[in-house]
Design an enzyme around this catalytic site. Sequence first.
Site, PDB file in Angstrom:
ATOM      1  N   GLN C 234     -83.432 -28.473 -30.406  1.00  0.00           N
ATOM      2  CA  GLN C 234     -82.118 -29.051 -30.684  1.00  0.00           C
ATOM      3  C   GLN C 234     -81.764 -28.920 -32.165  1.00  0.00           C
ATOM      4  O   GLN C 234     -80.696 -29.349 -32.576  1.00  0.00           O
ATOM      5  CB  GLN C 234     -82.096 -30.535 -30.278  1.00  0.00           C
ATOM      6  CG  GLN C 234     -82.281 -30.750 -28.785  1.00  0.00           C
ATOM      7  CD  GLN C 234     -82.354 -32.211 -28.371  1.00  0.00           C
ATOM      8  OE1 GLN C 234     -83.266 -32.607 -27.673  1.00  0.00           O
ATOM      9  NE2 GLN C 234     -81.385 -33.019 -28.775  1.00  0.00           N
ATOM     10  N   ARG C 381     -81.076 -39.599 -25.712  1.00  0.00           N
ATOM     11  CA  ARG C 381     -79.638 -39.690 -25.515  1.00  0.00           C
ATOM     12  C   ARG C 381     -79.039 -40.870 -26.266  1.00  0.00           C
ATOM     13  O   ARG C 381     -78.303 -41.691 -25.723  1.00  0.00           O
ATOM     14  CB  ARG C 381     -79.304 -39.803 -24.033  1.00  0.00           C
ATOM     15  CG  ARG C 381     -77.869 -39.354 -23.800  1.00  0.00           C
ATOM     16  CD  ARG C 381     -77.546 -39.200 -22.363  1.00  0.00           C
ATOM     17  NE  ARG C 381     -76.189 -38.683 -22.258  1.00  0.00           N
ATOM     18  CZ  ARG C 381     -75.815 -37.766 -21.392  1.00  0.00           C
ATOM     19  NH1 ARG C 381     -76.650 -37.265 -20.542  1.00  0.00           N
ATOM     20  NH2 ARG C 381     -74.572 -37.354 -21.354  1.00  0.00           N
ATOM     21  N   CYS C 382     -79.425 -41.020 -27.501  1.00  0.00           N
ATOM     22  CA  CYS C 382     -78.838 -42.088 -28.300  1.00  0.00           C
ATOM     23  C   CYS C 382     -79.002 -41.702 -29.740  1.00  0.00           C
ATOM     24  O   CYS C 382     -79.741 -40.799 -30.080  1.00  0.00           O
ATOM     25  CB  CYS C 382     -79.530 -43.419 -28.035  1.00  0.00           C
ATOM     26  SG  CYS C 382     -81.140 -43.595 -28.789  1.00  0.00           S
ATOM     27  N   GLU C 754     -73.548 -40.196 -25.919  1.00  0.00           N
ATOM     28  CA  GLU C 754     -74.664 -41.118 -25.824  1.00  0.00           C
ATOM     29  C   GLU C 754     -74.242 -42.543 -25.515  1.00  0.00           C
ATOM     30  O   GLU C 754     -75.045 -43.346 -25.034  1.00  0.00           O
ATOM     31  CB  GLU C 754     -75.466 -41.006 -27.116  1.00  0.00           C
ATOM     32  CG  GLU C 754     -75.843 -39.539 -27.273  1.00  0.00           C
ATOM     33  CD  GLU C 754     -76.586 -39.176 -28.517  1.00  0.00           C
ATOM     34  OE1 GLU C 754     -76.433 -39.904 -29.494  1.00  0.00           O
ATOM     35  OE2 GLU C 754     -77.312 -38.187 -28.492  1.00  0.00           O
TER      36      GLU C 754
END
Lengths: 287, 164, 801
Positions: C234, C381-382, C754
């Site tokens: 990522q 996912r945050c 998110e």
Amino acid sequence: MIPPSFGYSAPSSLPEALKLLAQHGDEAKILAGGHSLLPMMKFRFAEPGHLIDLNRVDELKGIREEGGLIVIGAMTSESDLIASKLLTQKLPLLAETALQIADPQVRNRGTIGGDIAHGDPGNDHPAIMLVLDATFVLSGPKGERSVPASKFFHGTYMTDLQASEILKEIRIQPFAAKTGYAYCKLKRKTGDWASAAAAVVLTMSGDKVSTLRIALTNLAATAIRAEAAEADLQGRPLSDANIDAAAKAAMAICDPAADLRGDVEYKTAMAGEMVKRAIRLAATRCR
Amino acid sequence: MSKQLISMSVNGKKLEQAVEPRTLLVHFLREQLNLTGTHIGCDTSHCGACTVDVDGKSLKACTILAVQCHGSEVMTVEGLAQGGALHAIQDAFYKEHGLQCGFCTPGMMIRAYRLLQENPNPSEDEIRIGMSGNLCRCTGYQNIIKAVQHAAKTLSASGLKVAA
Amino acid sequence: MNASITERQAALMGMGDSRLRKEDARFIQGKGNYVDDIKMPGMLHMAIVRSPFAHARIKGINKAKALAIPGVLAVLTADDLKPLKLHWMPTLAGDVQAVLADAKVHFQMQEVAVVIAEDRYIADDAVQAVEVEYEELPAVVDPHKALLPEAPVLREDLAGKSEGAHGKRYHPNHIFTWEAGDQAAADAALAKAEVKVEQKMFYPRVHPCPLETCGCVASFDPIRGELTTYMTSQAPHVVRTVVSMLSGIPESKVRIISPDIGGGFGNKVPIYPGYVCAIVASIVLGRPVKWVEDRIENISSTGFARDYHMSGELAATKDGKITGLKVNVIADHGAFDSCADPSKFPAGMFHICTGSYAIPSAYCRVDGVYTNKAPGGVAYRCSFRVTEAVYLIERMVDVLAQKLNLDKAEIRARNFIRKEQFPYKSALGFEYDSGDYHTALKKVLDAVDYKGLRAEQAAKRADPKSPTLMGIGLVSFTEVVGAGPSKICDILGVGMFDSCEIRVHPTGSAIARMGTISQGQGHQTTYAQIIATELGLPSEVIQVEEGDTSTAPYGLGTYGSRSTPVAGAAIAMASRKIHAKAKKIAAHLLEVSENDLDWEIDRFKVKGNDAKFKTMKDVAWAAYHQPPAGMEPGLEAVHYYDPPNFTFPFGIYLCVVDISKATGETAIRRFYALDDCGTRINPMIIEGQIHGGLTEGFAVAMGQLLSFDEQGNIQGNTLMDYFLPTMVETPRWETDHTVTPSPHHPIGAKGVAESPHVGSIPTFTSAVVDAFAHLGVTHMEMPHTSARVWKQLQASGVACE
Ligand SMILES: Cc1cc2nc3c(=O)[nH]c(=O)nc-3n(C[C@H](O)[C@H](O)[C@H](O)COP(=O)(O)OP(=O)(O)OC[C@H]3O[C@@H](n4cnc5c(N)ncnc54)[C@H](O)[C@@H]3O)c2cc1C
Ligand code: FES
Ligand code: FES
């Protein structure tokens, strides 16, 4: 995850398969749907030297009526059980159960014979076989023998099948008219094995229980018959109190292994709940 | 272990190859045939990313041996589009935003392809049950369900019979 | 004329348009290009030998049997990496991590050796053939026990170091203490409080579990001295910097390519030993080496998330105004501190834990601890630790509401930061950019008929025969995303800006390259839409590329919802540079001054004369053929955007759950999610991101858990046990939105992907606990599996017998 190397044969008849089995001895393993065996090989928990694939043995597939019995070939897939008109009419419990096993892709591959022969207490068919009082026909080098389901499951991954034998077919008495049935399975999510499950076959005479068989999945080292619970209800009406008592009797014989599905207390309590649900659902079908 | 010769038809093309018995169908497709549209997500037959169609049935290619498919007809995502035209299912996944990272998508579509032949007009619940062997981590499924419904409509409206 | 303006607008498919995704064409035809799809001539395969023990000394490794297998080229252990000084590597958090276990293993499934073979089947055989002799040591799995005086020392390599990357270590198993806020003020507020509540809660260890596992293909060209690595990353640019630092190969000869990525969710931010070993193997063997982990390896050894043992205290007035917050956290970081947070923030943005509320005094403290578990602590996912923070404050507010017998909605409304208070400086140091919480809350309560739901619940509670309990969960979260301003945010010293380079071609098409990388968010589609609106060129002709460090400008990557807030801004700013130049060219072509020009959708027109105009396309051609005298030809720009602040998306979520009193099974009857992410670039994609985030939140709250037994054996590391919901379990989502743009962001966008994860998790807990609230229950630990909920039914005396 890769299975270790092995040899492979795909016989097209049962005698040929038995011959190969004899030939390869302890090295050999029967490959049916492969949905228990191949994962175990990918984990390298099982490392057979030779696989004998039964998928091309047509005589082991299909469902037929013979001499008043329903005969199911060991290599009949879960999907075929679900699709069978004969079973819908004569033994609808089988399709109801198969629909609660895994997912569509797995059911296209997994076989009833493999589900039984694997001896996994989490598998769903063994309890069904117990309530249906099924007979397993085993073929071996010396011919065939029949073993009732009640004498087949010896322990986790241990069955009456000898290494040289193949489960050929399953013979079951079709339901008499007005037989109620149910398989109630509690699971964490679609495709999971049971946290607890109960199978019930029931007939009534008037408002009293005439015959009743109860068996449980994943609540002991093998699928188990809940005979005391059955006896509790024999000849009695299905009142809430009577059903509760039967559920308690079923719980008393549970000896589940704690795992991520729940601890012993939860699984045992859920066994009771599944028994209650299955009896009530079966009762609604005794018409 | 010595290799065995197998022949099969993949996306309508006949082929013959030698494989080790332990070669999984998914690796056969991906490594030997370079059909990398079929993915591996879990290795344990739970995720459905490896779903392919074999002899008219949806199967998980991570849990079947290539040798077992000798003589079979195999279809993968690469076989969905015909003559340069997208299949209605592909078009529907695009139009309904039925994919994000795309990793589950080939397995989803190839399962949907078979589901719509088993049941050309499925209800939402029938879609949810019929596709429960396929996991997606991105979409939350809502648009995948819409895509399957969309494809069902297109297919029945066009009266097109998808190749069985 | 108006009609044509609308048509021109529509033709751009710019911001606000639910444009279908550009990337889909390849994915729906099976032509995605994921790491495992990559094949190179002569490519070898690597597989990893892993420890069966959580804590053990390695007494010896025998490679002979593995090396004897035909097709095996090499077996590498820590001893082989030592001469290259690559047996340990620095982590993003200022710690070091063993690449291959050096004399000791620190967690089960730790990398002990790698084998490299001609194909992956042989590699797997060889893994089994490597013989490792271990001497088992007592394992520490509970971070509280790790801090006891008598606890075994886990990291012997750090012996005697009382100072870590983030200050003092007070125990050999202690990593850092991190504090924010004013402890004295928070203590004083608590001492004076009319009402106080306290709640302990554990946010369990979970794993992001993207459908594609991690892997790479490393290829070193010994002739050119160049290293090319395809990687599930990522953050490819950061990886390149690290690889260059580790290997000594100049950054200009290292090329990291993130091809298509099958989901990341934070799992693909860290740099894993597998990547390093594959690179080393390729350098040593002079051939490309592929490594792709299986699912069990992925869940067991790569970046987990959460594992926060939190305790909160709230001070409040009798009428429910919160006056103070105090939070203590024991953070289990596993065996190595390899969290991927901005360097100065070892607990990430946890100090967003004052939430959407105007809390005058607050203090939080986080202590990082080593245990015998896999390292990680990624932002699943945050944004960095925001999920934990939001969970804490939302739970605390519910607990306070219960204590005061106040409605959950009411207590929130009483404490919200009011619209006119923005920009709002929080007690823990953030400056919230914008928000309108009251409007959003009212919208949700009206939409679901909140009063009606409460009435139904009251009736159910009154009826002992009801087979179910009903719970209503409500959460009003504020996130902090878009890390971040480089004056405070960096990774390995590199500021957390992001970048965009745009080239407009002579015929009016364009290519844009960014430092981010999509893992399914649809950057190719949405980025083009921003440019389309800014430049008046149709998004269809704008090509977006990212992920290749040799072509894309440097950027910090995609995680923590930073793509839209940071890269999105860079795109707008680069576009505006081009726009400014284009305007000069247009003025030149139209022979007027720039001041006489108006911009309208896709053209510069002479004020008051609609017939005299030049479209951006005309300008593009002119930029290469007849630029004004003295002007450089061409039409391109680069912008590195260093955000002045974070952005603060928010939302109001409501959930209705029915719980079976017989089995503890939960059924999510309704889930209503209102999000405010500021300006909406592509509503279709936003909606999709929200569905996905809600589903992941559902999984975390209701089933995901990485647990360990006393010996440190990981439990449930396959997809049989690790809960990824299927279509059948996944609830039906209802979505809604308000729009409160970010005032400091060039296009007002805040980021969204998110929020639904962060916001939904406490909503599920809030709903489940609410079902028991009338029985005096204030908190229940996640995951809310049937088995656990059933225990609560039992404890509360409401289980069906
Ligand atoms: C994701 C997933 C979910 C599942 N969920 C469930 C579930 O909920 N309930 C459930 O019951 N099962 C479940 N299963 C197991 C599945 O039903 C298997 O298919 C079944 O257990 C084994 O059948 P098989 O035909 O695949 O046998 P195989 O895997 O091929 O064989 C299993 C074993 O039986 C032996 N064997 C097979 N057939 C014969 C025979 N005719 N004679 C002698 N020996 C034989 C084999 O040698 C092997 O040892 C699941 C499997 C998966 C992958
Ligand atoms: S890889 Fe085959 S089901 Fe997951
Ligand atoms: S789109 Fe990413 S897993 Fe489904």
